[in-house]
Every structure is written in structure tokens, then in C-alpha cells.
Motif scaffolding. Structure first.
Motif, PDB file in Angstrom:
ATOM      1  N   CYS A   3       0.845  -1.202   0.000  1.00  0.00           N
ATOM      2  CA  CYS A   3       0.000   0.000   0.000  1.00  0.00           C
ATOM      3  C   CYS A   3       0.876   1.247   0.000  1.00  0.00           C
ATOM      4  O   CYS A   3       0.587   2.235  -0.674  1.00  0.00           O
ATOM      5  CB  CYS A   3      -0.913   0.015   1.217  1.00  0.00           C
ATOM      6  SG  CYS A   3      -1.963  -1.421   1.357  1.00  0.00           S
ATOM      7  N   HIS A  29      -5.446  -4.443  -5.101  1.00  0.00           N
ATOM      8  CA  HIS A  29      -5.753  -3.921  -3.756  1.00  0.00           C
ATOM      9  C   HIS A  29      -7.215  -3.480  -3.669  1.00  0.00           C
ATOM     10  O   HIS A  29      -7.881  -3.709  -2.673  1.00  0.00           O
ATOM     11  CB  HIS A  29      -4.837  -2.735  -3.417  1.00  0.00           C
ATOM     12  CG  HIS A  29      -3.453  -3.139  -3.011  1.00  0.00           C
ATOM     13  ND1 HIS A  29      -2.929  -2.864  -1.777  1.00  0.00           N
ATOM     14  CD2 HIS A  29      -2.481  -3.801  -3.698  1.00  0.00           C
ATOM     15  CE1 HIS A  29      -1.686  -3.325  -1.705  1.00  0.00           C
ATOM     16  NE2 HIS A  29      -1.393  -3.897  -2.867  1.00  0.00           N
ATOM     17  N   CYS A  34      -8.960  -3.317  -0.030  1.00  0.00           N
ATOM     18  CA  CYS A  34      -7.860  -2.873   0.845  1.00  0.00           C
ATOM     19  C   CYS A  34      -8.274  -1.647   1.660  1.00  0.00           C
ATOM     20  O   CYS A  34      -8.737  -0.646   1.124  1.00  0.00           O
ATOM     21  CB  CYS A  34      -6.632  -2.538  -0.003  1.00  0.00           C
ATOM     22  SG  CYS A  34      -5.324  -1.775   0.960  1.00  0.00           S
ATOM     23  N   CYS A  37      -6.019   1.455   0.552  1.00  0.00           N
ATOM     24  CA  CYS A  37      -6.081   1.939  -0.830  1.00  0.00           C
ATOM     25  C   CYS A  37      -7.487   2.376  -1.237  1.00  0.00           C
ATOM     26  O   CYS A  37      -7.628   3.320  -2.015  1.00  0.00           O
ATOM     27  CB  CYS A  37      -5.553   0.867  -1.794  1.00  0.00           C
ATOM     28  SG  CYS A  37      -3.795   0.550  -1.546  1.00  0.00           S
TER      29      CYS A  37
HETATM   30 ZN    ZN Z   1      -3.585  -1.372  -0.441  1.00  0.00          ZN
END
Ligand code: ZN
Lengths: 228, 196
Positions: A3, A29, A34, A37
Motif C-alpha cells: 500500500c 488492492h 484494501c 487503498c
Molecule cells: Zn492497499
């Protein structure tokens, strides 16, 4: 990629200029949701969207509105235009009754109303069509004035009146005159004269004591149409 | 000062959330409200990219139809309707200039992922105002010539960084640096403007 490594690419992704391999990495991601993100690209997209406000604003042709609306209501107008025109026609007959003006003044005023409604340079904003009341439309024209067509107004006691407000983006609401409703609880009210449309935030109506006031009674504002 | 509170109340009374819910219920009047709220800015953004009024009209119509057709995937509680609609509008315009310029290198899947409704959550809702426009314009003037150029090529023409490098006759690495520093500079500048 981590990330941390992708952090600098949130904006290039939002802007649409990201390239491989970062694009594929970031997509992975995003697809797994995520937690760093996803909010990162949201924030970046918000930033990229703000760039749109630097674009030179151009008034679209009036027909575009009709085209867009007709997409979802091909059989009948999406907004009750028939009602709107009936209201304008009613204005031809009724305005003088409320203002005590002569036939000539009446017809001049009616012409002003029709002119603002039909001028493609007028900006139009509908308000309240989904709430039970009131509903209608505001027309704003930089030189001709602000026209309000409204239906389903509340019935007022004898010592009260409707008052229109022109609310700038910054600064205090400007009183724009008082008006009464027709017997069917609709009204057509025109505040003639130039309007600084770039500074206009909203047009609102409140219920005030007969004669009107200089500052709106906030909890008596019955509706407001933000002018976007 | 009663006004800021009043305006907030006005926006909340007929905000994005209510409008999105009405669109989801297939209320055709909501489409009129949506257009009245965002039609002008959407048209301006599309026109700035395609530079042809007739094509801009078609693409704006397509934008609104797309939003109407996909609004059920939109989170009315958390979503920023205007930002989403503008992303769709810009994508339509970029898609048009790419395909008309025979630049088919990138697929529309990429545009799709950038206009997924799930992206447009938890954003500031009232970003389209003259104050914001002034801040952005000021921030843009603080970029150097190359930084301005890459932002323009990206925003208005939808060029990838490789395409920009080719167009500008510069190494890809240099263009990437310009893009990153330009974006960072704009964000910093806006952050500063907001916090003042
Ligand atoms: Zn990420």
C-alpha cells in the motif's frame, strides 16, 4: 506492491493516467477492498472531481434538458409542464386581481412571465416535486428577474403573507417582495430586475406577518430552491 | 450569521441522498432535478474535452442515462451523486476523443472501474461552487508550464503518461515526475486553501 508503494498512484489512477504495472497492482488492492487503498482512491477521486470546477462553465442549450428528461418519460413530460403553462395562463388572468393593476400593466407583467419562462438563457430549478407540498419551479434570468411558479402552498391566516427571498452564496437573504396565493393555493410571483446569477445561492419563501419583514423568520421558511 | 446554517439546511432538505433514493425508485421527476443540479457542470466538462457542442449534448444525454440505469448500485446514504455523475461525464468524453482519435490502446474496462459507484462514497458533497473554482484556478497557476501541460493532457484529452511522453517528446520517467509533482502540488495547494 505494498500500500505504501502504491500511495503515490492514487491520484494518477483517479485521473486515468496510471500505467502498468502499478495499475494492475492497485486494482488488486481495490478488488480485495484494501482498507488503505480504497479510501485513498476515494479521496483522490474527490480531488480529481474538484478539478472540474476549474472548467469554464457553459450554459447548455435548453433542448438538452428536454432530451435528458425524455429518456425516462418518453410518453409524457417528466415535469408537469401542462400544469406550469396552465399556471402561467392563470397568471394572465389573475395577476391584476392581486396587485390592483390596470389591464395594461397586467398584460405587461404576463408578458414578462412568459418571456422569462421561454427564454433559453433563464436558469430553471425545480423544487419539491416529490414532497406533498409545496412544489414548483424557479426561473432565474440575469436581466429579467426571478420568477416563481408554485403550487400546493399552505393556507394562511389573514394576518400572514408569503415573502420571497433571494439568498446569495455569501451574505444575508435579500427580501424580494411579498405575494398572495391564488384560491387554488398556487402562485406566480415575479421579482423583476437584474440578478447576479453567479452569486445566487437559493430562492426561498417564508411565511411572515402582513407587510413583510427585512429578515426571514428561519423556522417559517416553507421551501427553498438551491440554484445550482 | 444565519446564512451558512440556512444553506446547509437547504441542501440537506433536498440533498443527494433524497435525490438518489428517488432515482432508485424510478421517479422520472428526479431525473429533472438531477439535470437541473448537474446538467450545466456536466455539459461544461464534456464540452471542454470534446470541443463540439452537438457531440457534447449527445454525451451528456448518455451520461444521464447511464447514471439512471446504474443508480441502483449507488449507496444513497454515503454516495456523492455529483462526483459520480461528473466522473461518468468525463469518462464519456474521454472515451469519445480516444476512439475518434484512433487511440484504442486502452479499453473501456478501465473507464468502467473509475466510475464504479462504490468509489464515490464519503466525499464532500458541495464541491461545485465558485469558491472551489477560484481555489483550483489559483492552484493551477502555481504549476510550472510542463506541470500544467501534463494535467491538461490528462484531464482534457485523457492521454496516458506514455502518450504524453510521445506527444511532448520527453522520456516517460520525466513525464511521470511532472505528473506526480503537479498532482501533489495541486493537492497541497487545495489543502492549504481549505485550511485557511
Ligand atoms: Zn492497499
Amino acid at each position: 506492491m505494498t500500500c505504501e508503494e502504491l500511495r503515490g498512484d492514487y491520484e494518477t489512477w483517479a485521473l486515468g493516467v496510471i500505467e502498468e504495472p502499478e495499475r494492475g497492482e492497485l486494482r488488486a488492492h481495490l478488488e480485495r477492498g484494501c482498507e488503505l487503498c480504497v479510501p485513498g482512491v476515494r479521496s483522490a477521486m474527490e480531488f480529481v472531481t474538484t478539478l472540474s470546477s476549474a472548467v469554464k462553465m457553459v450554459e447548455p442549450p435548453a433542448r438538452l434538458r428536454k432530451r435528458v428528461i425524455s429518456l425516462v418519460a418518453p410518453e409524457k413530460p417528466a415535469f408537469p409542464w401542462s400544469w406550469l403553462w396552465a399556471a402561467a395562463a392563470a397568471a394572465l388572468l389573475m395577476v391584476s386581481g392581486y396587485l390592483g393593476s390596470s389591464r395594461t400593466q397586467q398584460s405587461a407583467r404576463s408578458n414578462q412571465i412568459l418571456e422569462i419562462m421561454s427564454d433559453p438563457a433563464s436558469r430553471q430549478v425545480a423544487f419539491g416535486p416529490n414532497s406533498p407540498k409545496p412544489q414548483g419551479r424557479v426561473f432565474v434570468h440575469s436581466t429579467k428577474g426571478v420568477l416563481l411558479l408554485v403550487a400546493h402552498l399552505p393556507v394562511l391566516p389573514a394576518d400572514k403573507t408569503f415573502e420571497m427571498w433571494i439568498i446569495p452564496k455569501a451574505g444575508a437573504p435579500v427580501p424580494a417582495g411579498i405575494f398572495a396565493a391564488h384560491p387554488d393555493n398556487s402562485a406566480n410571483y415575479l421579482k423583476p430586475g437584474p440578478v447576479d446569477t453567479s452569486q445566487l445561492g437559493a430562492v426561498a419563501v417564508s411565511i411572515e406577518n402582513t407587510g413583510g419583514v427585512q429578515h426571514p423568520t428561519v423556522d417559517q421558511i416553507i421551501f427553498a430552491a438551491p440554484i445550482v | 450569521m444565519l446564512i451558512p446554517g440556512l444553506i446547509l439546511a437547504l441542501e440537506a432538505s433536498e440533498g443527494d441522498r433524497d435525490l438518489a433514493i428517488r432515482l432508485q425508485k424510478r421517479d422520472p421527476h428526479a431525473m429533472a432535478v438531477l439535470y437541473d443540479r448537474f446538467g450545466r457542470v456536466a455539459y461544461s466538462v464534456v464540452l471542454a474535452v470534446v470541443k463540439d457542442a452537438g457531440i457534447a449534448e449527445d454525451l451528456v444525454q448518455e451520461t444521464f442515462l447511464r447514471v439512471w440505469n446504474r443508480v441502483n448500485g449507488f449507496d444513497a446514504e454515503r454516495g456523492a451523486l455529483g462526483s459520480w455523475l461528473l466522473a461518468v461525464a468525463r469518462n464519456r468524453a474521454i472515451d469519445y476523443v480516444r476512439s475518434s482519435g484512433a487511440r484504442m490502446g486502452r479499453n473501456s474496462f478501465e473507464l468502467e472501474e473509475r466510475e464504479h459507484p462504490a468509489i464515490f462514497l464519503d466525499m464532500e458533497k458541495s464541491i461545485f461552487n465558485s469558491d472551489q473554482a477560484r481555489k483550483i484556478k489559483t492552484a493551477l497557476t502555481k504549476l510550472n508550464e510542463n506541470q500544467q501541460k501534463v494535467i491538461e493532457l490528462a484531464y482534457y484529452e485523457g492521454l496516458s503518461q506514455s502518450e504524453m511522453a510521445e506527444r511532448m517528446g520527453q522520456p516517460l520517467g520525466t513525464v511521470k515526475t511532472w505528473v506526480r509533482t503537479a498532482l501533489k502540488c495541486l493537492r497541497d495547494e487545495l489543502g492549504r486553501a481549505v485550511s485557511v
